[in-house]
Design a protein around this motif. Structure first.
Motif, PDB file in Angstrom:
ATOM      1  N   PRO A 137       0.256   9.888  -5.887  1.00 19.07           N
ATOM      2  CA  PRO A 137      -1.194  10.089  -6.010  1.00 19.07           C
ATOM      3  C   PRO A 137      -1.985   9.293  -4.968  1.00 19.07           C
ATOM      4  O   PRO A 137      -2.959   9.797  -4.403  1.00 19.07           O
ATOM      5  CB  PRO A 137      -1.499   9.622  -7.431  1.00 19.07           C
ATOM      6  CG  PRO A 137      -0.218   9.810  -8.174  1.00 19.07           C
ATOM      7  CD  PRO A 137       0.857   9.496  -7.175  1.00 19.07           C
ATOM      8  N   ALA A 138      -1.546   8.052  -4.710  1.00 19.93           N
ATOM      9  CA  ALA A 138      -2.242   7.245  -3.707  1.00 19.93           C
ATOM     10  C   ALA A 138      -2.032   7.818  -2.312  1.00 19.93           C
ATOM     11  O   ALA A 138      -2.947   7.797  -1.473  1.00 19.93           O
ATOM     12  CB  ALA A 138      -1.733   5.801  -3.759  1.00 19.93           C
ATOM     13  N   ASP A 151       3.963   5.937  -3.973  1.00 22.59           N
ATOM     14  CA  ASP A 151       2.945   6.200  -4.992  1.00 22.59           C
ATOM     15  C   ASP A 151       2.259   7.503  -4.564  1.00 22.59           C
ATOM     16  O   ASP A 151       1.294   7.492  -3.788  1.00 22.59           O
ATOM     17  CB  ASP A 151       1.957   5.040  -5.035  1.00 22.59           C
ATOM     18  CG  ASP A 151       0.867   5.232  -6.083  1.00 22.59           C
ATOM     19  OD1 ASP A 151       0.706   6.370  -6.575  1.00 22.59           O
ATOM     20  OD2 ASP A 151       0.169   4.249  -6.389  1.00 22.59           O
ATOM     21  N   GLY A 198      -6.428  12.397   2.551  1.00 22.57           N
ATOM     22  CA  GLY A 198      -7.725  13.049   2.658  1.00 22.57           C
ATOM     23  C   GLY A 198      -8.759  12.255   3.422  1.00 22.57           C
ATOM     24  O   GLY A 198      -9.905  12.685   3.554  1.00 22.57           O
ATOM     25  N   ILE A 199      -8.392  11.115   3.955  1.00 17.51           N
ATOM     26  CA  ILE A 199      -9.336  10.242   4.641  1.00 17.51           C
ATOM     27  C   ILE A 199      -9.836  10.884   5.930  1.00 17.51           C
ATOM     28  O   ILE A 199      -9.137  11.692   6.558  1.00 17.51           O
ATOM     29  CB  ILE A 199      -8.673   8.880   4.938  1.00 17.51           C
ATOM     30  CG1 ILE A 199      -9.713   7.824   5.279  1.00 17.51           C
ATOM     31  CG2 ILE A 199      -7.655   8.999   6.075  1.00 17.51           C
ATOM     32  CD1 ILE A 199      -9.150   6.415   5.324  1.00 17.51           C
ATOM     33  N   ARG A 208       1.625  15.272   5.456  1.00 19.26           N
ATOM     34  CA  ARG A 208       1.589  15.503   4.013  1.00 19.26           C
ATOM     35  C   ARG A 208       2.925  16.065   3.509  1.00 19.26           C
ATOM     36  O   ARG A 208       3.481  15.582   2.513  1.00 19.26           O
ATOM     37  CB  ARG A 208       0.447  16.463   3.660  1.00 19.26           C
ATOM     38  CG  ARG A 208       0.466  16.898   2.184  1.00 19.26           C
ATOM     39  CD  ARG A 208      -0.661  17.844   1.813  1.00 19.26           C
ATOM     40  NE  ARG A 208      -1.881  17.091   1.542  1.00 19.26           N
ATOM     41  CZ  ARG A 208      -2.924  17.035   2.357  1.00 19.26           C
ATOM     42  NH1 ARG A 208      -2.889  17.701   3.514  1.00 19.26           N
ATOM     43  NH2 ARG A 208      -3.977  16.336   2.047  1.00 19.26           N
ATOM     44  N   ARG A 220       0.826  -1.208   0.000  1.00 18.21           N
ATOM     45  CA  ARG A 220       0.000   0.000   0.000  1.00 18.21           C
ATOM     46  C   ARG A 220       0.861   1.260   0.000  1.00 18.21           C
ATOM     47  O   ARG A 220       1.804   1.377   0.778  1.00 18.21           O
ATOM     48  CB  ARG A 220      -0.922   0.010   1.225  1.00 18.21           C
ATOM     49  CG  ARG A 220      -2.018  -1.042   1.223  1.00 18.21           C
ATOM     50  CD  ARG A 220      -2.806  -0.982   2.523  1.00 18.21           C
ATOM     51  NE  ARG A 220      -1.934  -1.188   3.665  1.00 18.21           N
ATOM     52  CZ  ARG A 220      -2.275  -0.894   4.932  1.00 18.21           C
ATOM     53  NH1 ARG A 220      -3.455  -0.365   5.197  1.00 18.21           N
ATOM     54  NH2 ARG A 220      -1.428  -1.123   5.913  1.00 18.21           N
ATOM     55  N   LEU A 221       0.528   2.186  -0.879  1.00 19.62           N
ATOM     56  CA  LEU A 221       1.136   3.511  -0.996  1.00 19.62           C
ATOM     57  C   LEU A 221       2.580   3.460  -1.489  1.00 19.62           C
ATOM     58  O   LEU A 221       3.266   4.483  -1.506  1.00 19.62           O
ATOM     59  CB  LEU A 221       1.060   4.284   0.327  1.00 19.62           C
ATOM     60  CG  LEU A 221      -0.317   4.380   0.984  1.00 19.62           C
ATOM     61  CD1 LEU A 221      -0.255   5.254   2.233  1.00 19.62           C
ATOM     62  CD2 LEU A 221      -1.345   4.927   0.010  1.00 19.62           C
ATOM     63  N   GLU A 266      -1.542  11.027  -1.617  1.00 18.98           N
ATOM     64  CA  GLU A 266      -2.379  12.228  -1.543  1.00 18.98           C
ATOM     65  C   GLU A 266      -3.831  11.860  -1.288  1.00 18.98           C
ATOM     66  O   GLU A 266      -4.523  12.497  -0.472  1.00 18.98           O
ATOM     67  CB  GLU A 266      -2.251  13.020  -2.840  1.00 18.98           C
ATOM     68  CG  GLU A 266      -3.036  14.322  -2.846  1.00 18.98           C
ATOM     69  CD  GLU A 266      -2.529  15.312  -1.804  1.00 18.98           C
ATOM     70  OE1 GLU A 266      -3.353  15.766  -0.974  1.00 18.98           O
ATOM     71  OE2 GLU A 266      -1.330  15.625  -1.807  1.00 18.98           O
ATOM     72  N   GLN A 267      -4.314  10.839  -1.947  1.00 19.15           N
ATOM     73  CA  GLN A 267      -5.698  10.409  -1.738  1.00 19.15           C
ATOM     74  C   GLN A 267      -5.902   9.902  -0.308  1.00 19.15           C
ATOM     75  O   GLN A 267      -6.896  10.233   0.344  1.00 19.15           O
ATOM     76  CB  GLN A 267      -6.065   9.315  -2.741  1.00 19.15           C
ATOM     77  CG  GLN A 267      -7.512   8.836  -2.612  1.00 19.15           C
ATOM     78  CD  GLN A 267      -7.856   7.773  -3.631  1.00 19.15           C
ATOM     79  OE1 GLN A 267      -7.007   7.360  -4.436  1.00 19.15           O
ATOM     80  NE2 GLN A 267      -9.089   7.299  -3.613  1.00 19.15           N
ATOM     81  N   ALA A 268      -4.944   9.111   0.182  1.00 15.50           N
ATOM     82  CA  ALA A 268      -5.068   8.569   1.540  1.00 15.50           C
ATOM     83  C   ALA A 268      -5.038   9.673   2.586  1.00 15.50           C
ATOM     84  O   ALA A 268      -5.711   9.584   3.623  1.00 15.50           O
ATOM     85  CB  ALA A 268      -3.945   7.572   1.799  1.00 15.50           C
TER      86      ALA A 268
END
Length: 530
Positions: free
Chosen positions: A495-496, A493, A502-503, A478, A358-359, A498-500
Motif C-alpha cells: 500500500p505504501a 509495504d 502516485g507522487i 509499478r 521506507r516502503l 502504491e501511494q508513493a
C-alpha cells in the motif's frame, strides 16, 4: 614474494609509486605469512590480493589490500574455500547456482550504504580488506592487520599549509601511478572539488589526460560551463554529453553480476555515455572523484570544534574553528553553541547509523548485528572524537566506489591506501579551515585549478534526469514492484509503495529515489534467480 607468496592485482611501491613486479626479502625463509603481509602493507599499496604460505606450509593465508579497490568474495563448500574477485567464477568453480538471500537483501535495503561481510547471495561473503585470512584444513581464522587507529592525528599537529602540501605530494604520486598503470585516462569532471582534485594531481604530475562531463537537458543539472573553465585552464581535451531519459531501460539492472544491488539504476546510461566519450578521446580508463566528500572529511557538525577543544586547545584556534564551522554548516553562533554542548554531553563513540525502513514491510535488523566489511565501529581515536564521524563517512561510500574491476573501466582512485592513511591523520578542524568544506584538498592544488572551482561549495546534479526517468517509466516501476520477487517475498509495504508511485515526478520528495532503488534490487534479483 619469493617462493612462498604471490600478489594478484596492481601493486606500487612507497613512496615513489613505481610498479612492483617482485618483493623478495633476505629473511624470506624465516618469515611467516603475517610478517610478509605486514611488510607488504608497510612498503606497498595498490589494489590486490596476496596469497601467502608459512614456512611449515601449515595453511594458506590471503590478504586483501586495505583500500577495498579490489573486492574479493568467498564461498565455503564441504571440501573447499573458493576465493575470487568475480562472483560468477565462484559459481562456476563450485558448480552451485548462487541464489538470492532474501534476509540479506532486506538488511541491505534497510542500510544500503553499509557494506557488510554478508552479500545478498546465499553463502557468498566478502573477505575484509586489510585482514589476513588463514585457511588450514577446515579451520579459518582472521586477523586485522591494517587498522585506522594507527593513522589517527598525533601532536604536534600539522599546520594547514603543511597538511595541504603533504596531500598534494601524496596525490601526485598516487594518481600518477594509477594513470601510468591504467593507460590513457579521462576524468569524469563534475565541476566540483573532488574530480577537479584528480585533474590537479594529474596536471601537476605532468600526465596527459582529458575530461568528460554530462549534463541534464535543462539548466538545473548543467555543469558544463564550470567544466569548460577547468578544461581550458588546464589545456586538456573535453568531451560533453547530455543525459537522455529515452535511452533508459527500466528492466535493466546496473548492478550486473555484483553480489549486491549496490549501483543506482540510472548509472547504466551514464556508463554508456562516458564510455563513448572516452573512446572518442582515446582513453581506456575513466577516473571519477567518488568518495571525495567522505575522504576529505566533509563533516556538517560541531565535531571539528569539539576535537580542537580536546586535542589542541588555544582560545584563538578554537574561536577560529568555531567560526569556520558556522560558515560550513550555515549555523549562527547560538545554534552552534547548542550543537557543541549536545556533542560534548553525549556518549562518546561511533555515530548512530539509522535504518531506512521506507516502503519496507519489516523493521530493520539492529545495527549491532551487522558485520561491516570495514570493522571500524569501535576504533580508538583518542581525543579526536570527530574521527569516528570521518570513519563513518568513509564506510558510507564503499558501496559507491568503482574498483579495479568495474563496469566501463570506471575507477575511483581517491580511496587508495596512502591517501586514506594521510587524510585520517589530518585533524578534523583543518578540513574546515577558512569556512570552506574540504579546505585542505582545495589548498593542495590552489595554484593549478581555476579560482571559481576552488571556492565552490555546491554544484548541480542529475536530479531532473532521474525524475524524468521515473516519470517516463512509472508503469514499468509499478509492475516491477507490485508484482515482482520482492513483493512475493513479503519485503515491501505494497500500500505504501502504491501511494508513493502516485507522487508528482517533478515536485515530489526523495521517495522517487527510493522507488528506483527498490526497482534496481528487483531487477538484480531477477537476473540472479534466472
Amino acid at each position: 614474494m619469493g617462493s612462498r607468496g604471490i600478489v594478484i592485482g596492481t601493486l606500487f611501491s612507497r613512496p615513489d609509486g613505481a610498479a612492483c613486479r617482485s618483493i623478495v626479502s633476505d629473511r624470506e625463509v624465516d618469515e611467516d605469512a603475517q610478517s610478509m603481509a605486514r611488510r607488504l602493507l608497510d612498503r606497498c599499496w595498490g589494489a590486490y590480493i596476496a596469497v601467502l604460505t608459512d614456512p611449515d606450509e601449515r595453511g594458506t593465508s590471503v590478504l586483501v589490500d586495505p583500500s577495498g579497490l579490489l573486492p574479493v568474495y568467498s564461498v565455503t563448500t564441504e571440501n573447499h574455500v573458493v576465493i575470487s574477485s568475480n562472483v560468477r567464477v565462484l559459481e562456476r568453480c563450485t558448480h552451485v547456482h548462487l541464489r538470492v538471500d532474501w534476509k540479506d537483501v532486506h538488511a541491505f535495503l534497510c542500510r544500503p550504504e553499509l557494506r557488510s561481510r554478508a552479500t545478498c547471495l546465499k553463502g557468498v561473503r566478502e573477505v575484509p580488506p586489510g585482514s589476513l585470512t588463514t585457511i588450514f584444513g577446515r579451520s579459518i581464522s582472521e586477523k586485522l592487520l591494517w587498522r585506522p587507529d594507527a593513522f589517527m592525528p598525533v601532536a604536534p599537529h600539522p599546520s594547514f599549509g603543511d597538511a595541504a602540501n603533504q596531500l598534494r605530494e601524496t596525490a601526485i604520486a598516487v594518481i600518477g601511478a594509477w594513470e601510468r598503470s591504467l593507460g590513457p585516462v579521462t576524468v569524469a569532471a563534475s565541476g566540483g572539488v573532488d574530480s577537479s582534485f584528480i585533474c590537479g594531481a594529474l596536471h601537476c604530475g605532468g600526465a596527459a589526460f582529458s575530461c568528460v562531463t554530462a549534463a541534464t537537458a535543462d539548466p538545473s543539472g548543467d555543469e558544463r560551463p564550470a567544466v569548460r573553465r577547468l578544461a581550458e585552464h588546464l589545456d586538456v581535451p573535453l568531451a560533453e554529453g547530455i543525459y537522455d531519459p529515452a535511452l533508459f531501460d527500466p528492466l535493466e539492472s546496473a548492478s550486473g553480476a555484483l553480489p549486491r544491488p549496490s549501483r543506482k539504476s540510472f548509472l547504466n546510461g551514464v556508463d554508456r555515455l562516458f564510455a563513448k566519450a572516452a573512446d572518442d578521446l582515446g582513453a581506456v580508463t575513466i577516473m571519477d572523484g567518488n568518495g571525495g566528500d567522505n575522504l576529505f572529511c566533509y563533516l556538517h557538525s560541531a565535531a571539528p570544534i569539539d576535537d580542537r577543544l580536546r586535542a589542541e586547545f588555544t582560545l584563538s584556534g578554537w574561536a577560529s574553528t568555531f567560526l569556520d564551522s558556522c560558515r560550513v554548516t550555515g549555523c549562527d553562533v547560538p545554534e552552534m553553541a547548542t550543537a557543541i554542548w549536545r556533542r560534548m554531553t553525549r556518549p562518546a563513540g561511533f555515530p548512530p547509523w539509522p535504518a531506512d525502513e521506507r516502503l519496507l514491510s519489516r523493521p530493520a535488523p539492529d545495527f549491532e548485528s551487522a558485520e561491516p566489511v570495514a570493522p571500524w565501529t569501535r576504533v580508538p581515536v583518542g581525543p579526536h572524537g570527530g574521527k569516528h564521524d570521518h570513519l563513518a563517512l568513509i564506510m558510507r561510500c564503499q558501496n559507491h566506489l568503482h574498483g579495479l574491476i568495474s563496469p566501463m573501466s570506471r575507477f575511483s582512485p581517491l580511496m587508495s591506501q596512502p591517501l586514506m592513511e594521510l587524510c585520517l591523520a589530518i585533524p578534523t578542524w583543518l578540513w574546515c579551515e577558512g569556512g570552506l568544506n574540504r579546505s585542505v584538498a582545495r589548498r593542495a592544488f590552489a595554484d593549478a585549478l581555476p579560482p571559481s572551482i576552488l571556492t565552490r561549495t555546491a554544484k548541480a546534479g542529475p536530479d531532473s534526469y532521474i525524475r524524468a526517468i521515473f516519470d517516463r517509466n512509472r508503469q514499468a516501476v509499478r509492475h516491477s514492484l507490485m508484482d515482482g520477487l520482492l513483493a512475493r517475498q513479503g519485503l515491501l509495504d505494497l500500500p505504501a509503495v502504491e501511494q508513493a508511485l502516485g507522487i508528482d515526478a517533478y515536485t515530489g520528495d526523495s521517495i522517487i529515489y527510493r522507488l528506483l532503488d527498490l526497482a534496481e534490487a528487483e531487477h538484480w534479483a531477477r537476473a540472479w534467480q534466472d
